[in-house]
Write a protein that holds these residues in place. Structure first.
Motif, PDB file in Angstrom:
ATOM      1  N   ASP A  28      31.841  81.509  36.386  1.00  0.00           N
ATOM      2  CA  ASP A  28      32.807  81.059  37.333  1.00  0.00           C
ATOM      3  C   ASP A  28      33.900  80.372  36.650  1.00  0.00           C
ATOM      4  OD1 ASP A  28      31.832  78.432  36.642  1.00  0.00           O
ATOM      5  OD2 ASP A  28      30.584  78.437  38.327  1.00  0.00           O
ATOM      6  N   ARG A  29      34.769  79.705  37.234  1.00  0.00           N
ATOM      7  CA  ARG A  29      36.100  79.005  37.022  1.00  0.00           C
ATOM      8  C   ARG A  29      35.603  77.720  36.007  1.00  0.00           C
ATOM      9  NH1 ARG A  29      40.150  79.730  41.980  1.00  0.00           N
ATOM     10  NH2 ARG A  29      40.418  81.866  41.888  1.00  0.00           N
ATOM     11  N   SER A  30      34.510  77.319  35.839  1.00  0.00           N
ATOM     12  CA  SER A  30      34.302  76.171  35.012  1.00  0.00           C
ATOM     13  C   SER A  30      34.039  76.560  33.584  1.00  0.00           C
ATOM     14  CB  SER A  30      32.927  75.380  35.355  1.00  0.00           C
ATOM     15  OG  SER A  30      31.725  76.313  35.231  1.00  0.00           O
ATOM     16  N   PHE A  31      34.281  77.986  33.370  1.00  0.00           N
ATOM     17  CA  PHE A  31      34.298  78.398  32.018  1.00  0.00           C
ATOM     18  C   PHE A  31      35.613  78.983  31.647  1.00  0.00           C
ATOM     19  CE2 PHE A  31      29.907  78.214  32.796  1.00  0.00           C
ATOM     20  CZ  PHE A  31      29.387  77.809  31.521  1.00  0.00           C
ATOM     21  N   LEU A  32      36.039  78.960  30.426  1.00  0.00           N
ATOM     22  CA  LEU A  32      37.510  79.494  30.193  1.00  0.00           C
ATOM     23  C   LEU A  32      37.199  80.236  28.814  1.00  0.00           C
ATOM     24  CD1 LEU A  32      40.529  79.564  30.863  1.00  0.00           C
ATOM     25  CD2 LEU A  32      40.794  77.518  29.695  1.00  0.00           C
ATOM     26  N   ARG A  33      37.932  81.233  28.817  1.00  0.00           N
ATOM     27  CA  ARG A  33      38.315  81.914  27.304  1.00  0.00           C
ATOM     28  C   ARG A  33      39.355  81.356  26.861  1.00  0.00           C
ATOM     29  NH1 ARG A  33      36.793  87.492  26.514  1.00  0.00           N
ATOM     30  NH2 ARG A  33      37.084  87.857  24.192  1.00  0.00           N
ATOM     31  N   VAL A  34      39.169  80.847  25.631  1.00  0.00           N
ATOM     32  CA  VAL A  34      40.164  80.033  24.612  1.00  0.00           C
ATOM     33  C   VAL A  34      40.830  80.957  23.454  1.00  0.00           C
ATOM     34  CG1 VAL A  34      39.306  77.586  25.773  1.00  0.00           C
ATOM     35  CG2 VAL A  34      38.367  78.696  23.677  1.00  0.00           C
ATOM     36  N   HIS A  35      39.900  81.902  23.285  1.00  0.00           N
ATOM     37  CA  HIS A  35      39.983  82.455  21.921  1.00  0.00           C
ATOM     38  C   HIS A  35      39.500  83.987  22.046  1.00  0.00           C
ATOM     39  CE1 HIS A  35      39.291  83.585  17.628  1.00  0.00           C
ATOM     40  NE2 HIS A  35      40.261  82.491  17.538  1.00  0.00           N
ATOM     41  N   ARG A  36      40.028  84.873  21.359  1.00  0.00           N
ATOM     42  CA  ARG A  36      39.064  86.224  21.374  1.00  0.00           C
ATOM     43  C   ARG A  36      37.852  86.079  21.168  1.00  0.00           C
ATOM     44  NH1 ARG A  36      39.145  89.060  16.220  1.00  0.00           N
ATOM     45  NH2 ARG A  36      40.196  87.811  14.571  1.00  0.00           N
ATOM     46  N   SER A  37      37.159  85.250  20.350  1.00  0.00           N
ATOM     47  CA  SER A  37      36.002  85.112  20.144  1.00  0.00           C
ATOM     48  C   SER A  37      35.166  83.860  20.722  1.00  0.00           C
ATOM     49  CB  SER A  37      35.572  84.892  18.630  1.00  0.00           C
ATOM     50  OG  SER A  37      36.084  85.837  17.759  1.00  0.00           O
TER      51      SER A  37
END
Length: 252
Positions: free
Chosen positions: A196-205
């Motif tokens: 859900d929105r409490s997680f975020l992709r911050v880098h391709r890895s």
């Protein structure tokens, strides 16, 4: 008159299809709209018949049933997926695909009835003029409440909130948790789609748990690192292509 719930049966063994059809059609609000003996045929029928639910065997003669499920779930109007198979080795993948149920052969009337009740409940929870578009809305709104991951030879079912961050390393995805490092069996993209929105992709890895961010650390040439709250005070790099989203979410 209430619209019937349309089921598609996919199995390369005709007796298994006939048995499942019989059990399904004992329920007045269900109808079997089609049968397929293979994965390619199943995809063609699903695109044309628009079933509400697909009963899908895994060991098909032409395509892997798990891959067929992934393709079906990418449809604009995705059906509910129920794996109906003689093999119990794929339960984890079924869980990760958010399959409604996992039926093991030989089928029983009681077990199939339980599964149909679950399908009925899921469809009734969403009030729409018809069933058209229902699963597209469901897929957009529903996130998994659990994540399956391996710790050595044990499969753990954890709450997403236990994840501090996820990292793609080669062909595997590692989850840093308070229980140690766990191994997620899918890709980083598949994990991202579950969270859900409490997680975020911050880098391709990397995917991070936003609740675990302690500090934003300026780095070289206008880049940043995120200092996390874990005991190791892990620093996660922010990829340039993700910087705008990170700035927007964290407000800097």
């Amino acid at each position: 008159m209430r619209q019937l719930i349309r089921a598609l049966i996919v199995d390369d063994e005709e007796p298994a299809r006939q048995e499942l059809r019989y059990y399904i059609e004992q329920n007045a609000d269900f109808t079997v709209c089609g049968e397929a003996a293979g994965g390619s045929e199943a995809l063609e029928l699903a695109y044309s018949l628009l079933p509400d639910v697909v009963f899908l065997d895994i060991e098909l003669w032409d395509l892997d049933g798990v891959e067929v499920a992934r393709l079906l779930l990418k449809q604009e109007r995705a059906p509910l997926i129920i794996f109906a198979t003689a093999y119990d080795d794929y339960a984890v993948q079924a869980f990760e695909l958010n399959a409604v149920d996992y039926l093991l052969k030989p089928f029983t009337a009681e077990r199939v009835t339980t599964t149909l009740a679950r399908v009925r409940q899921l469809l009734q929870q969403h009030e729409t003029p018809s069933l058209a578009g229902l699963l597209n809305q469901l897929a957009a709104n529903r996130k998994t409440t659990k994540v399956a991951a391996w710790k050595e030879d044990r499969l753990l079912i954890i709450d997403p909130g236990e994840i501090i961050y996820a990292e793609a390393q080669g062909h595997q995805v590692l989850l840093k948790t308070h229980q140690g490092i766990l191994r997620f069996t899918g890709t980083l993209q598949e994990l991202e789609e579950k969270l859900d929105r409490s997680f975020l992709r911050v880098h391709r890895s990397f995917i991070i748990n936003l609740d675990q961010v302690r500090e934003v650390v300026p780095y070289f040439h206008g880049t940043y690192r995120l200092l996390l709250k874990d005991q190791e005070k892990t620093e996660i790099p922010v990829g340039r292509t993700y910087l705008k989203d990170v700035r927007s979410v964290l407000g800097f």
